[in-house]
Design an enzyme around this catalytic site. Structure first.
Site, PDB file in Angstrom:
ATOM      1  N   ASP A   6      -1.528   6.449  -6.849  1.00 50.85           N
ATOM      2  CA  ASP A   6      -0.246   6.004  -6.322  1.00 50.85           C
ATOM      3  C   ASP A   6      -0.099   4.495  -6.443  1.00 50.85           C
ATOM      4  O   ASP A   6      -1.076   3.783  -6.657  1.00 50.85           O
ATOM      5  CB  ASP A   6      -0.209   6.358  -4.832  1.00 50.85           C
ATOM      6  CG  ASP A   6       1.055   7.089  -4.471  1.00 50.85           C
ATOM      7  OD1 ASP A   6       2.009   7.015  -5.242  1.00 50.85           O
ATOM      8  OD2 ASP A   6       1.078   7.732  -3.409  1.00 50.85           O
ATOM      9  N   LYS A  32       4.878   2.841  -9.008  1.00 51.07           N
ATOM     10  CA  LYS A  32       6.044   2.129  -9.558  1.00 51.07           C
ATOM     11  C   LYS A  32       5.767   0.643  -9.764  1.00 51.07           C
ATOM     12  O   LYS A  32       6.662  -0.176  -9.712  1.00 51.07           O
ATOM     13  CB  LYS A  32       7.232   2.312  -8.623  1.00 51.07           C
ATOM     14  CG  LYS A  32       6.964   1.824  -7.225  1.00 51.07           C
ATOM     15  CD  LYS A  32       8.181   1.962  -6.353  1.00 51.07           C
ATOM     16  CE  LYS A  32       7.799   1.638  -4.920  1.00 51.07           C
ATOM     17  NZ  LYS A  32       8.777   1.958  -3.954  1.00 51.07           N
ATOM     18  N   MET A  69       7.148  -1.696   5.410  1.00 46.32           N
ATOM     19  CA  MET A  69       8.337  -1.703   4.543  1.00 46.32           C
ATOM     20  C   MET A  69       9.479  -2.502   5.174  1.00 46.32           C
ATOM     21  O   MET A  69      10.642  -2.082   5.130  1.00 46.32           O
ATOM     22  CB  MET A  69       8.790  -0.259   4.232  1.00 46.32           C
ATOM     23  CG  MET A  69       7.792   0.467   3.360  1.00 46.32           C
ATOM     24  SD  MET A  69       8.154   2.203   3.114  1.00 46.32           S
ATOM     25  CE  MET A  69       7.159   2.950   4.394  1.00 46.32           C
TER      26      MET A  69
HETATM   27  N1  SAH Z   1       0.080   4.866   3.645  1.00 46.43           N
HETATM   28  C1  SAH Z   1       0.144   3.422   3.636  1.00 46.43           C
HETATM   29  C2  SAH Z   1       1.548   2.910   3.847  1.00 46.43           C
HETATM   30  C3  SAH Z   1       2.472   3.257   2.695  1.00 46.43           C
HETATM   31  S1  SAH Z   1       4.084   2.614   2.924  1.00 46.43           S
HETATM   32  C4  SAH Z   1      -0.819   2.870   4.694  1.00 46.43           C
HETATM   33  O1  SAH Z   1      -1.321   3.640   5.521  1.00 46.43           O
HETATM   34  O2  SAH Z   1      -1.068   1.685   4.689  1.00 46.43           O
HETATM   35  C5  SAH Z   1       4.009   1.109   1.987  1.00 46.43           C
HETATM   36  C6  SAH Z   1       4.026  -0.068   2.924  1.00 46.43           C
HETATM   37  O3  SAH Z   1       2.729  -0.257   3.480  1.00 46.43           O
HETATM   38  C7  SAH Z   1       4.328  -1.386   2.265  1.00 46.43           C
HETATM   39  O4  SAH Z   1       5.718  -1.599   2.097  1.00 46.43           O
HETATM   40  C8  SAH Z   1       3.771  -2.364   3.270  1.00 46.43           C
HETATM   41  O5  SAH Z   1       4.602  -2.472   4.406  1.00 46.43           O
HETATM   42  C9  SAH Z   1       2.505  -1.620   3.695  1.00 46.43           C
HETATM   43  N2  SAH Z   1       1.336  -2.036   2.916  1.00 46.43           N
HETATM   44  C10 SAH Z   1       0.608  -1.287   2.094  1.00 46.43           C
HETATM   45  N3  SAH Z   1      -0.416  -1.999   1.582  1.00 46.43           N
HETATM   46  C11 SAH Z   1      -0.321  -3.234   2.102  1.00 46.43           C
HETATM   47  C12 SAH Z   1      -1.076  -4.421   1.996  1.00 46.43           C
HETATM   48  N4  SAH Z   1      -2.172  -4.517   1.234  1.00 46.43           N
HETATM   49  N5  SAH Z   1      -0.672  -5.513   2.697  1.00 46.43           N
HETATM   50  C13 SAH Z   1       0.395  -5.463   3.495  1.00 46.43           C
HETATM   51  N6  SAH Z   1       1.154  -4.367   3.639  1.00 46.43           N
HETATM   52  C14 SAH Z   1       0.807  -3.264   2.962  1.00 46.43           C
END
Ligand code: SAH
Length: 255
Positions: free
Chosen positions: A43, A64, A176
């Protein structure tokens, strides 16, 4: 398409949390499962370095990166189903935890409905890891009695009830949220949250290019602009966002 194999001979599809970005923040169970996989669907936001655990697997990128539109969810699901029905060991690698804004259970349910077993392997969610890496404890004793994980992005683009969230008194961890700072700020202010409530905006958490911008509820939108805050980022909103625990920072930097 009908399966060429009896369903009880199918391997469960593994929905795996890859963690927040640092390739070492992944579970042993995830690593063991990846090593056995024939096909890995990777992903968006999954660190490609994690693929070193599955050198022999066929890797299909379904994210993406680079501004392309994401591979449609229905297509990804059908892909998982097709490989699983061929008797392959399928691993689906998702950023953070598969069940935190990750559709993990939806996909597991969908696979069950189509007669394919699945298993979910937890990962460390970005909000939790990001806060820790900035020296913030989301539930600091005596300061915060709870955490609310919330996404600013809704499927139908409806606005969240930020006012109600302001009144929970818990630390808010917003996923997000970069494109929604104006709504978040106005909604929380309307809900009675103090305008000097500390806010930490954490970009690329746990990665070498991690950046953090400390601000307040009133200032967060302008500060994010000046800082050129980019996605992926999480926001920590609450009293705890004023912390910079040095012990955590020292440990993180020496690791
Ligand atoms: N399942 C993921 C979240 C997916 S939604 C989790 O548990 O972390 C995607 C959002 O996650 C992004 O828009 C951002 O808000 C956050 N995110 C994911 N990776 C990140 C990172 N390395 N640093 C900061 N925010 C992150």
């Amino acid at each position: 398409m009908l399966s060429s194999r009896p369903l009880n001979a199918l391997h469960p599809v593994a929905l795996i949390g890859a963690g927040p970005g640092d390739p070492e923040l992944i579970t042993l169970k995830a690593v063991r499962t990846l090593a056995q996989a024939d096909v890995v669907l990777i992903d968006d936001l999954v660190n490609p370095l994690i693929l070193e655990h599955c050198p022999h697997a066929r890797v299909v990128r379904v994210g993406k990166r680079g501004g392309c539109r994401s591979t449609p969810q229905a297509f990804i699901q059908r892909l998982m189903l097709r490989y699983a029905r061929q008797g392959k060991r399928v691993a689906r690698l998702k950023g953070g935890d598969p069940c935190i804004f990750g559709r993990g259970i939806e996909e597991a349910d969908w696979l069950t409905e189509h007669g394919v077993p699945s298993t979910v392997i937890n990962g460390i969610t970005a909000g939790l890891a990001g806060a820790t890496q900035c020296g913030i404890s989301l539930t600091l004793r005596g300061v915060s009695r709870g955490v609310t994980l919330v996404t600013a992005h809704t499927q139908d683009d409806s606005n969240l009830n930020w006012s109600a969230l302001a009144q929970t008194g818990t630390t808010l961890v917003v996923y997000m949220g970069v494109a929604k700072l104006a709504d978040i700020r106005l909604g929380l202010l309307a809900g009675g949250m103090r305008d000097d409530m500390p806010v930490a905006m954490i970009e690329n958490a746990t990665l070498p290019n991690q950046r953090e911008c400390r601000s307040t509820l009133a200032g967060m939108q302008q500060d994010a602009l000046d800082f050129a805050l980019q996605s992926p980022a999480v926001l920590v909103i609450g009293e705890v966002a004023a912390q910079h625990a040095q012990a955590v920072l020292a440990a993180a930097h020496s690791a």
